[in-house]
Scaffold this motif. Structure first.
Motif, PDB file in Angstrom:
ATOM      1  N   LEU A 260       0.849  -1.183   0.000  1.00  0.00           N
ATOM      2  CA  LEU A 260       0.000   0.000   0.000  1.00  0.00           C
ATOM      3  C   LEU A 260       0.888   1.238   0.000  1.00  0.00           C
ATOM      4  N   LYS A 261       0.624   2.163  -0.899  1.00  0.00           N
ATOM      5  CA  LYS A 261       1.398   3.415  -0.947  1.00  0.00           C
ATOM      6  C   LYS A 261       0.909   4.330   0.168  1.00  0.00           C
TER       7      LYS A 261
ATOM      8  N   GLU B  83       9.992   8.694  13.444  1.00  0.00           N
ATOM      9  CA  GLU B  83       9.593   7.601  14.331  1.00  0.00           C
ATOM     10  C   GLU B  83       8.556   6.703  13.658  1.00  0.00           C
ATOM     11  N   LEU B  84       7.582   7.324  12.985  1.00  0.00           N
ATOM     12  CA  LEU B  84       6.550   6.533  12.317  1.00  0.00           C
ATOM     13  C   LEU B  84       7.148   5.740  11.157  1.00  0.00           C
ATOM     14  N   ARG B  85       8.058   6.357  10.410  1.00  0.00           N
ATOM     15  CA  ARG B  85       8.749   5.629   9.339  1.00  0.00           C
ATOM     16  C   ARG B  85       9.451   4.399   9.902  1.00  0.00           C
ATOM     17  N   TYR B  86      10.123   4.581  11.040  1.00  0.00           N
ATOM     18  CA  TYR B  86      10.837   3.469  11.677  1.00  0.00           C
ATOM     19  C   TYR B  86       9.868   2.361  12.079  1.00  0.00           C
ATOM     20  N   LEU B  87       8.714   2.729  12.647  1.00  0.00           N
ATOM     21  CA  LEU B  87       7.732   1.743  13.071  1.00  0.00           C
ATOM     22  C   LEU B  87       7.138   0.980  11.893  1.00  0.00           C
TER      23      LEU B  87
ATOM     24  N   VAL C  16       5.827   6.412   0.730  1.00  0.00           N
ATOM     25  CA  VAL C  16       6.348   7.028  -0.490  1.00  0.00           C
ATOM     26  C   VAL C  16       6.231   8.550  -0.458  1.00  0.00           C
ATOM     27  N   GLY C  17       5.751   9.098   0.661  1.00  0.00           N
ATOM     28  CA  GLY C  17       5.641  10.548   0.758  1.00  0.00           C
ATOM     29  C   GLY C  17       5.501  11.020   2.184  1.00  0.00           C
ATOM     30  N   GLU C  18       5.964  12.247   2.443  1.00  0.00           N
ATOM     31  CA  GLU C  18       5.827  12.888   3.750  1.00  0.00           C
ATOM     32  C   GLU C  18       5.401  14.335   3.536  1.00  0.00           C
TER      33      GLU C  18
ATOM     34  N   TYR D 196      -2.493   7.812  -3.272  1.00  0.00           N
ATOM     35  CA  TYR D 196      -2.064   7.054  -2.093  1.00  0.00           C
ATOM     36  C   TYR D 196      -3.164   6.079  -1.680  1.00  0.00           C
ATOM     37  N   ASP D 197      -2.739   4.950  -1.114  1.00  0.00           N
ATOM     38  CA  ASP D 197      -3.693   3.964  -0.612  1.00  0.00           C
ATOM     39  C   ASP D 197      -4.063   4.227   0.844  1.00  0.00           C
ATOM     40  N   VAL D 198      -3.094   4.754   1.612  1.00  0.00           N
ATOM     41  CA  VAL D 198      -3.332   5.020   3.029  1.00  0.00           C
ATOM     42  C   VAL D 198      -2.595   6.293   3.429  1.00  0.00           C
ATOM     43  N   ILE D 199      -3.235   7.089   4.286  1.00  0.00           N
ATOM     44  CA  ILE D 199      -2.633   8.325   4.774  1.00  0.00           C
ATOM     45  C   ILE D 199      -2.631   8.295   6.297  1.00  0.00           C
ATOM     46  N   PHE D 200      -1.452   8.455   6.883  1.00  0.00           N
ATOM     47  CA  PHE D 200      -1.308   8.553   8.330  1.00  0.00           C
ATOM     48  C   PHE D 200      -1.351  10.042   8.681  1.00  0.00           C
ATOM     49  N   LEU D 201      -2.367  10.457   9.428  1.00  0.00           N
ATOM     50  CA  LEU D 201      -2.640  11.877   9.661  1.00  0.00           C
ATOM     51  C   LEU D 201      -2.512  12.250  11.132  1.00  0.00           C
TER      52      LEU D 201
END
Length: 247
Positions: free
Chosen positions: A4-5, A18-22, A33-35, A51-56
């Motif tokens: 999932l992108k 931190e979230l990238r690491y997790l 694939v984006g920040e 994008y398939d999922v967005i962490f907000l």
């Protein structure tokens, strides 16, 4: 299934790291694939990539993550999956009112991220492929010493550290660089080694003291000549407490 992108929208750079690491251990399922550091910046990226999922992050300067999520769900991007992140529980109902897949409370633990991944992939059909082979555990780590290979036995390693673009293997007497990545080493070291931070893996048998640090984190004092101190990030506190049976 294809990964999932994912887009991370968070105004604080350390929180994005931190979230990238997790998410790194789940890169075969969710690939960042984006920040973006703001809702405005996120809108520009979302217009360019599906994008398939967005962490907000819920609370950000300017437009909030909640407002952006609601706008996406009422637009042509309705199919995107949303995962909200906040230090407060009070926005959870608002999050699920816009059909959020999950609502994460800071600090986020690796176990909680695994549950989010499970929710994101529920009902998805995996693409059949060759079965993954279990990585063979290392007995020693090849390191560089004056242009030659110096094998360091696993039992002599106190900790492993990522520093800039180099991975160092530290023993009681010093440290040597290795060509392995932290991820590769984490997968091929025995259970006596634990990840304490995005830049550190520690051999638990060389932990001399566990010292409280700021914001609920810890420092581990190591049994080496330098009495090195290794940080424990908030995301790894729970694991360290489990290993050392801390209350």
């Amino acid at each position: 299934m294809l990964p999932l992108k994912a887009l991370i929208v968070e105004d604080e750079a350390p929180a994005r790291m931190e979230l990238r690491y997790l998410l790194e251990p789940h890169k075969g399922v969710v690939q960042v694939v984006g920040e973006a550091a703001s809702a405005e910046e996120a809108r520009t990226l979302i217009a360019a990539i599906d994008y398939d999922v967005i962490f907000l992050d819920v609370s950000m300067p300017g437009e909030s993550g909640m407002a952006l999520g609601a706008a996406l769900k009422s637009s042509a991007k309705r199919g995107v999956k949303l995962v909200f992140i906040s230090a407060y529980e009070e926005y959870a109902l608002d999050a699920f009112s816009v059909e959020a897949v999950d609502y994460l409370l800071k600090p986020v633990s690796p176990e909680r991220i695994s549950e989010t991944i499970r929710r994101l992939t529920a009902g998805m059909t995996p693409v059949e492929g060759p079965e993954e082979e279990t990585a063979e555990l290392l007995e020693w780590v090849p390191c560089d010493q004056n242009g030659h290979t110096a094998p360091v036995p696993i039992e002599e390693i106190c900790y492993i550290q990522a520093e800039l673009d180099t991975i160092y293997v530290a023993t009681r007497d010093g440290r040597k660089p290795t060509r392995f990545t932290l991820g590769e080493l984490e997968n091929r070291l025995p259970s006596t080694f634990i990840r304490t931070h995005r830049s550190f893996i520690v051999h638990t048998r060389y932990v001399k003291e566990i010292m409280p640090h700021f914001n609920g984190t810890y420092l581990l004092k190591i049994k080496d000549k330098r009495e090195s101190e290794v940080p424990v990030s908030r995301a790894n506190v729970r694991r360290v407490k489990e290993v050392f049976h801390l209350a």
